[in-house]
Scaffold this active site. Structure first.
Site, PDB file in Angstrom:
ATOM      1  N   ARG A  91      -5.679 -24.722 -26.718  1.00 21.05           N
ATOM      2  CA  ARG A  91      -6.137 -25.386 -25.508  1.00 21.05           C
ATOM      3  C   ARG A  91      -7.102 -26.334 -25.560  1.00 21.05           C
ATOM      4  O   ARG A  91      -8.283 -25.865 -25.573  1.00 21.05           O
ATOM      5  CB  ARG A  91      -6.508 -24.251 -24.742  1.00 21.05           C
ATOM      6  CG  ARG A  91      -6.827 -24.407 -23.273  1.00 21.05           C
ATOM      7  CD  ARG A  91      -7.127 -23.175 -22.400  1.00 21.05           C
ATOM      8  NE  ARG A  91      -7.408 -23.631 -20.927  1.00 21.05           N
ATOM      9  CZ  ARG A  91      -8.744 -23.557 -20.636  1.00 21.05           C
ATOM     10  NH1 ARG A  91      -9.645 -23.721 -21.534  1.00 21.05           N
ATOM     11  NH2 ARG A  91      -8.911 -23.659 -19.302  1.00 21.05           N
TER      12      ARG A  91
ATOM     13  N   SER B 206       1.326 -18.673 -16.392  1.00 19.63           N
ATOM     14  CA  SER B 206       0.414 -18.047 -15.724  1.00 19.63           C
ATOM     15  C   SER B 206       1.024 -17.178 -14.241  1.00 19.63           C
ATOM     16  O   SER B 206       1.785 -17.907 -13.665  1.00 19.63           O
ATOM     17  CB  SER B 206      -0.876 -18.601 -15.310  1.00 19.63           C
ATOM     18  OG  SER B 206      -1.212 -19.237 -16.552  1.00 19.63           O
TER      19      SER B 206
ATOM     20  N   LYS C 187     -13.048 -21.475 -18.019  1.00 19.68           N
ATOM     21  CA  LYS C 187     -12.246 -22.203 -17.297  1.00 19.68           C
ATOM     22  C   LYS C 187     -12.938 -22.706 -16.042  1.00 19.68           C
ATOM     23  O   LYS C 187     -13.268 -21.975 -15.040  1.00 19.68           O
ATOM     24  CB  LYS C 187     -10.885 -21.219 -17.082  1.00 19.68           C
ATOM     25  CG  LYS C 187     -10.018 -22.102 -16.045  1.00 19.68           C
ATOM     26  CD  LYS C 187      -8.574 -21.064 -16.011  1.00 19.68           C
ATOM     27  CE  LYS C 187      -7.658 -21.745 -15.036  1.00 19.68           C
ATOM     28  NZ  LYS C 187      -7.307 -23.099 -15.310  1.00 19.68           N
TER      29      LYS C 187
HETATM   30  C1  LIG Z   1      -2.381 -16.481 -21.776  1.00 23.00           C
HETATM   31  C2  LIG Z   1      -2.861 -17.548 -20.755  1.00 23.00           C
HETATM   32  N1  LIG Z   1      -2.719 -17.095 -19.740  1.00 23.00           N
HETATM   33  C3  LIG Z   1      -3.225 -17.874 -18.602  1.00 23.00           C
HETATM   34  C4  LIG Z   1      -3.671 -19.106 -18.918  1.00 23.00           C
HETATM   35  C5  LIG Z   1      -3.945 -20.175 -17.703  1.00 23.00           C
HETATM   36  O1  LIG Z   1      -2.977 -21.064 -17.701  1.00 23.00           O
HETATM   37  P1  LIG Z   1      -3.679 -22.198 -16.424  1.00 23.00           P
HETATM   38  O2  LIG Z   1      -3.539 -21.358 -15.282  1.00 23.00           O
HETATM   39  O3  LIG Z   1      -2.325 -23.186 -16.559  1.00 23.00           O
HETATM   40  O4  LIG Z   1      -5.034 -22.658 -16.829  1.00 23.00           O
HETATM   41  P2  LIG Z   1      -5.348 -23.768 -17.998  1.00 23.00           P
HETATM   42  O5  LIG Z   1      -5.523 -22.631 -19.154  1.00 23.00           O
HETATM   43  O6  LIG Z   1      -4.113 -24.692 -18.322  1.00 23.00           O
HETATM   44  O7  LIG Z   1      -6.458 -24.346 -17.617  1.00 23.00           O
HETATM   45  C6  LIG Z   1      -3.279 -19.710 -20.257  1.00 23.00           C
HETATM   46  N2  LIG Z   1      -4.036 -20.780 -20.555  1.00 23.00           N
HETATM   47  N3  LIG Z   1      -3.147 -18.577 -21.204  1.00 23.00           N
HETATM   48  C1  LIG Z   2      -7.906 -19.965 -19.639  1.00 20.07           C
HETATM   49  C2  LIG Z   2      -8.245 -19.008 -18.671  1.00 20.07           C
HETATM   50  N1  LIG Z   2      -7.109 -18.643 -17.612  1.00 20.07           N
HETATM   51  C3  LIG Z   2      -7.688 -17.741 -16.985  1.00 20.07           C
HETATM   52  S1  LIG Z   2      -9.378 -17.111 -17.248  1.00 20.07           S
HETATM   53  C4  LIG Z   2      -9.273 -18.326 -18.730  1.00 20.07           C
HETATM   54  C5  LIG Z   2     -10.560 -18.282 -19.659  1.00 20.07           C
HETATM   55  C6  LIG Z   2     -10.590 -17.098 -20.369  1.00 20.07           C
HETATM   56  O1  LIG Z   2     -11.741 -17.283 -21.299  1.00 20.07           O
HETATM   57  P1  LIG Z   2     -12.853 -16.020 -21.496  1.00 20.07           P
HETATM   58  O2  LIG Z   2     -12.009 -15.115 -22.464  1.00 20.07           O
HETATM   59  O3  LIG Z   2     -13.751 -16.883 -22.246  1.00 20.07           O
HETATM   60  O4  LIG Z   2     -13.166 -15.504 -20.503  1.00 20.07           O
END
Ligand SMILES: Cc1ncc(COP(=O)(O)OP(=O)(O)O)c(N)n1
Ligand SMILES: Cc1ncsc1CCOP(=O)(O)O
Ligand SMILES: [Mg+2]
Length: 221
Positions: A46, A117, A146
């Site tokens: 990511r 998601s 995020k």
């Molecule tokens: C395993 C997993 N779950 C949720 C997310 C979040 O995806 P998204 O809502 O598209 O947000 P971004 O990660 O793209 O900022 C994820 N990446 N992975």
């Molecule tokens: C990518 C993403 N999507 C929902 S929460 C999140 C961030 C998770 O990071 P952390 O484990 O540091 O809270």
């Protein structure tokens, strides 16, 4: 190649590590290697945020991390960027509600793993219809990883989804640590997805191992 079976997907979700170059002061490959040594079962590349790599540099990092994952037999999922996933022959793609339409992504990636998601039962059912292999549900707890994260939902959302008859593999995400991993598995998640709990840990290997132990102790596996 056939679509991944649900039971195998659930196993793979146990300790799902997410990282890009922005998540650690240290080289991403060093952190990932230690995390893999600790027992990470799935990895998501990511690369996101103000200083995110782009173009050839982004692809080069993806390929470097992919080589590591392959050495450990751990699948690599690409976040958001379907074209990159296809270019490097990644094992799958994860998309959110504001990304490319999941049905369209499924058409593009064939039998590769598709993660979507979902924040509620309606989104979960739509993801299943679109061909998702798993859903990511969160943020469960507050997160600093995020920028545009929605409000934390608490583990009750996982229980609610299961009560609504959602049986697809679920990974919980957002603010998950070794201290709350048990609660999310007991609420219905098959695994935990983390950035900071591993990427910011002083010892990523020990952090991943502790998460793996917590998930295995709490779950039915
Ligand atoms: C395993 C997993 N779950 C949720 C997310 C979040 O995806 P998204 O809502 O598209 O947000 P971004 O990660 O793209 O900022 C994820 N990446 N992975
Ligand atoms: C990518 C993403 N999507 C929902 S929460 C999140 C961030 C998770 O990071 P952390 O484990 O540091 O809270
Ligand atoms: Mg996204």
């Amino acid at each position: 190649m056939a679509r991944i079976a649900s039971e195998e997907m659930k196993e793979r979700l146990a300790v799902y590590f997410i990282m890009g170059s922005q998540n650690s002061e240290r080289p991403a490959a060093d952190v990932l290697k230690e995390a893999l040594d600790g027992g990470v079962t799935l990895f998501q590349f990511r690369e996101k945020g103000a200083n995110a790599l782009k173009g050839a540099e982004k692809e080069a990092l993806a390929r470097q991390l992919q080589r590591l994952c392959r050495a450990y037999g751990v699948p690599l999922i690409v976040n958001d960027d379907v074209e990159l996933a296809l270019a490097i022959d990644a094992d799958g793609v994860h998309v959110g509600q504001d990304d490319e339409d999941a049905r369209r992504v499924r058409e593009k990636i064939g039998d590769k793993i598709l993660g979507v998601s979902a924040h509620n039962a309606e989104e979960a059912r739509a993801a299943i219809e679109a061909g998702a292999d798993y859903i990511g549900v969160g943020p469960i707890y507050p997160t600093r990883s995020k920028d545009d994260a929605s409000e934390a939902q608490g583990p009750g959302v996982l229980r609610h989804l299961r009560e609504q008859g959602i049986t697809i593999p679920i990974v919980a995400i957002g603010g998950i640590t070794v201290d709350n991993a048990t609660a999310v598995i007991e609420a219905g998640a098959d695994g935990v997805s983390v950035i900071s709990a591993i990427a910011s840990a002083p010892e990523p290997k020990a952090a991943a191992a502790a998460l793996a132990a917590a998930v295995r102790a709490a779950g039915p596996r």
